[in-house]
Design a protein around this motif. Structure first.
Motif, mmCIF file in Angstrom:
data_model
loop_
_atom_site.group_PDB
_atom_site.id
_atom_site.type_symbol
_atom_site.label_atom_id
_atom_site.label_comp_id
_atom_site.label_asym_id
_atom_site.label_seq_id
_atom_site.Cartn_x
_atom_site.Cartn_y
_atom_site.Cartn_z
ATOM 1 N N GLN A 163 11.427 -27.165 9.832
ATOM 2 C CA GLN A 163 10.580 -26.191 10.283
ATOM 3 C C GLN A 163 10.467 -24.654 10.317
ATOM 4 N N GLU A 164 9.795 -23.929 9.631
ATOM 5 C CA GLU A 164 9.040 -22.521 9.298
ATOM 6 C C GLU A 164 8.458 -22.624 10.419
ATOM 7 N N ILE A 165 8.449 -21.611 11.552
ATOM 8 C CA ILE A 165 8.255 -21.682 12.839
ATOM 9 C C ILE A 165 7.424 -19.803 12.696
ATOM 10 N N THR A 166 6.403 -19.465 12.443
ATOM 11 C CA THR A 166 6.446 -18.344 12.443
ATOM 12 C C THR A 166 4.685 -17.681 13.420
ATOM 13 N N PRO A 167 4.975 -16.743 13.508
ATOM 14 C CA PRO A 167 6.353 -16.021 14.091
ATOM 15 C C PRO A 167 7.184 -16.642 14.648
ATOM 16 N N ALA A 168 8.670 -15.820 14.827
ATOM 17 C CA ALA A 168 9.712 -16.956 15.606
ATOM 18 C C ALA A 168 9.767 -16.164 17.116
ATOM 19 N N GLY A 201 0.748 -1.176 0.314
ATOM 20 C CA GLY A 201 0.430 -0.035 -0.140
ATOM 21 C C GLY A 201 0.939 1.142 -0.062
ATOM 22 N N GLY A 202 2.334 1.292 -0.860
ATOM 23 C CA GLY A 202 2.781 2.053 -0.094
ATOM 24 C C GLY A 202 4.178 2.637 0.600
ATOM 25 N N ALA A 203 3.763 1.884 1.816
ATOM 26 C CA ALA A 203 4.173 1.724 3.208
ATOM 27 C C ALA A 203 5.520 0.156 3.237
ATOM 28 N N VAL A 204 6.674 0.289 3.007
ATOM 29 C CA VAL A 204 7.561 -0.623 3.579
ATOM 30 C C VAL A 204 6.808 -0.954 4.786
ATOM 31 N N THR A 205 6.770 -2.305 4.941
ATOM 32 C CA THR A 205 6.307 -3.477 5.653
ATOM 33 C C THR A 205 6.507 -4.489 6.320
ATOM 34 N N VAL A 206 7.318 -4.492 7.250
ATOM 35 C CA VAL A 206 8.110 -5.793 7.482
ATOM 36 C C VAL A 206 6.909 -6.781 8.245
ATOM 37 N N LEU A 207 7.185 -8.329 7.215
ATOM 38 C CA LEU A 207 6.006 -9.414 8.050
ATOM 39 C C LEU A 207 6.583 -9.839 8.605
ATOM 40 N N PRO A 208 5.707 -11.120 9.874
ATOM 41 C CA PRO A 208 6.706 -11.821 10.942
ATOM 42 C C PRO A 208 7.000 -12.190 10.734
ATOM 43 N N ILE A 209 8.334 -12.088 11.251
ATOM 44 C CA ILE A 209 9.839 -13.405 10.942
ATOM 45 C C ILE A 209 9.496 -14.418 11.330
ATOM 46 N N ILE A 254 11.103 -15.505 19.427
ATOM 47 C CA ILE A 254 11.709 -14.284 20.491
ATOM 48 C C ILE A 254 11.542 -13.822 20.970
ATOM 49 N N SER A 255 11.955 -13.044 21.495
ATOM 50 C CA SER A 255 12.063 -11.944 22.853
ATOM 51 C C SER A 255 10.578 -10.870 21.588
ATOM 52 N N GLU A 256 10.055 -10.167 22.096
ATOM 53 C CA GLU A 256 9.536 -8.843 21.385
ATOM 54 C C GLU A 256 10.740 -7.819 21.275
ATOM 55 N N GLU A 257 11.484 -8.082 21.969
ATOM 56 C CA GLU A 257 12.979 -6.412 21.788
ATOM 57 C C GLU A 257 13.298 -6.771 21.078
ATOM 58 N N LEU A 258 13.792 -7.961 20.552
ATOM 59 C CA LEU A 258 14.585 -8.668 20.076
ATOM 60 C C LEU A 258 13.867 -8.433 18.421
ATOM 61 N N THR A 259 12.952 -9.068 18.630
ATOM 62 C CA THR A 259 11.848 -8.845 17.317
ATOM 63 C C THR A 259 12.426 -7.323 16.939
ATOM 64 N N GLN A 260 11.350 -6.632 17.691
ATOM 65 C CA GLN A 260 12.176 -5.125 17.357
ATOM 66 C C GLN A 260 13.058 -4.883 16.804
ATOM 67 N N ALA A 287 2.626 -13.295 5.221
ATOM 68 C CA ALA A 287 1.550 -12.428 4.814
ATOM 69 C C ALA A 287 0.338 -13.161 5.465
ATOM 70 N N ARG A 288 0.282 -14.287 5.534
ATOM 71 C CA ARG A 288 -1.538 -14.846 6.036
ATOM 72 C C ARG A 288 -1.214 -14.062 7.445
ATOM 73 N N GLU A 289 -0.027 -14.676 8.130
ATOM 74 C CA GLU A 289 0.209 -14.619 9.952
ATOM 75 C C GLU A 289 0.285 -12.903 10.010
ATOM 76 N N ALA A 290 0.740 -12.142 8.924
ATOM 77 C CA ALA A 290 -0.402 -10.658 8.925
ATOM 78 C C ALA A 290 -1.159 -9.735 8.058
#
Length: 325
Positions: free
Chosen positions: A239-244, A210-218, A246-252, A303-306
């Protein structure tokens, strides 16, 4: 109704995966809004393939197809080619010359990100962390001990310009280095040898949505094999685990680095980057600009997770491409 050419196939070892991705795009693209056409871009032919598997030659002069006595031209191209010529800038440059918008990044960004050595070299001055690496061109003298002294053991030997996991080896002993180099040279005449990073592997999708840079769930990658190789990536041996996990701080932190890399490179369209997290710091391995788009692929999972469906994801890519024209 816009005519959209979905290009798939390509000239590399990954063409079968690309055909799967392209067919998923064809399946899920909103047919009330677009007229989708499947175009197979192969070494020996460029053809449009209809639903009965009939083939129609593509006119390379203007990227049109004579279909049932009518000339079909395209308002946009959806790029689903992994590897050359869709991920290294060749198709992007060709389509740019013809003034046909396409869904991936521009030619320079595609060529840069496809070349691991050049990508990492451009990003290092910005403080983006990477593994210690050594580069070889075909014909270079190989000093095995000097390489090991620099990168250590275990290490990874990879083709420098490859969109997938073909030709990659994990080297644990000096005796394994020479065969691994020969294997990588089968895929590319440039190779990269990197130090082993012992940490959590994650895959990060970043898109223009939508015109904005968007980081999807890790996504966290847990390979059943020694590393995330072709079998792990495409044959279900991971195994591909979404979301990862990891902590919220590390995710950020990972999100911030991934978004910054996308913006430093002036990227557009899809990207999926691989990082290893060591001591709470993400180290960039590589970036894919035409990632897998099958229903099981990592970026569609994210994308599905988002909350973004495949029709929405694909529609957005075309809308963003058309907006650039």
């Amino acid at each position: 109704m816009k005519n959209v050419a979905i290009i798939m196939g390509g000239y590399s070892s990954e063409y079968q995966i690309s055909l799967k991705s392209g067919n998923v795009v064809y399946q899920f693209l909103d047919k009330t809004k677009y007229n989708p056409y499947r175009l197979h871009i192969l070494k020996d032919k460029w053809v449009m393939v209809d639903d009965e598997s009939n083939e129609y030659l593509v006119n390379k002069h203007d990227f049109s197809v004579d279909y049932n006595g009518k000339k079909v031209t395209f308002d946009a191209v959806f790029n689903a080619i992994h590897g050359t010529p869709g991920e290294d800038g060749l198709m992007q440059a060709y389509l740019q010359l013809l003034n046909i918008p396409q869904t991936s990044c521009d030619p320079y960004q595609a060529a840069l990100t496809f070349n691991k050595r050049d990508l990492l070299s451009v990003l290092k001055p910005y403080g983006i962390k990477t593994a210690v690496s050594h580069y070889l061109n075909l014909g270079d003298e190989i000093n095995e001990q000097a390489i090991i002294d620099k990168v250590g053991l275990p290490c990874f030997v990879k083709p420098n310009r490859s969109g997938s996991s073909f030709g990659i080896s994990k080297v644990k002993t000096k005796e394994e280095l020479s065969p691994a180099i020969k294997k990588a040279y089968k895929e590319d005449n440039e190779i990269i040898i990197e130090s082993f990073l012992d940490g959590t592997e994650v895959s990060v999708g970043v898109i223009n949505y939508g015109g904005a840079v968007t980081v999807l769930p890790i996504t966290e990658i847990v390979s059943e094999n020694d590393f995330f190789d072709y079998e792990a990536k495409y044959l279900g041996q991971s195994q591909e685990i979404t979301p990862a996990r990891i902590s919220e701080e590390l995710t950020q932190k990972v999100n911030s680095v991934a978004k910054r890399v996308y913006e430093i490179l002036r990227m557009d369209g899809f990207s999926r980057s691989e990082y290893i997290i060591v001591n709470d710091e993400p180290y960039l391995l590589e970036m894919n600009t035409v990632p897998g788009l099958t229903t099981e692929s990592i970026l569609p999972q994210q994308a599905r997770e988002a909350g973004i469906s495949l029709p929405q994801l694909f529609d957005n890519a075309i809308e963003q491409a058309l907006a650039k024209k």
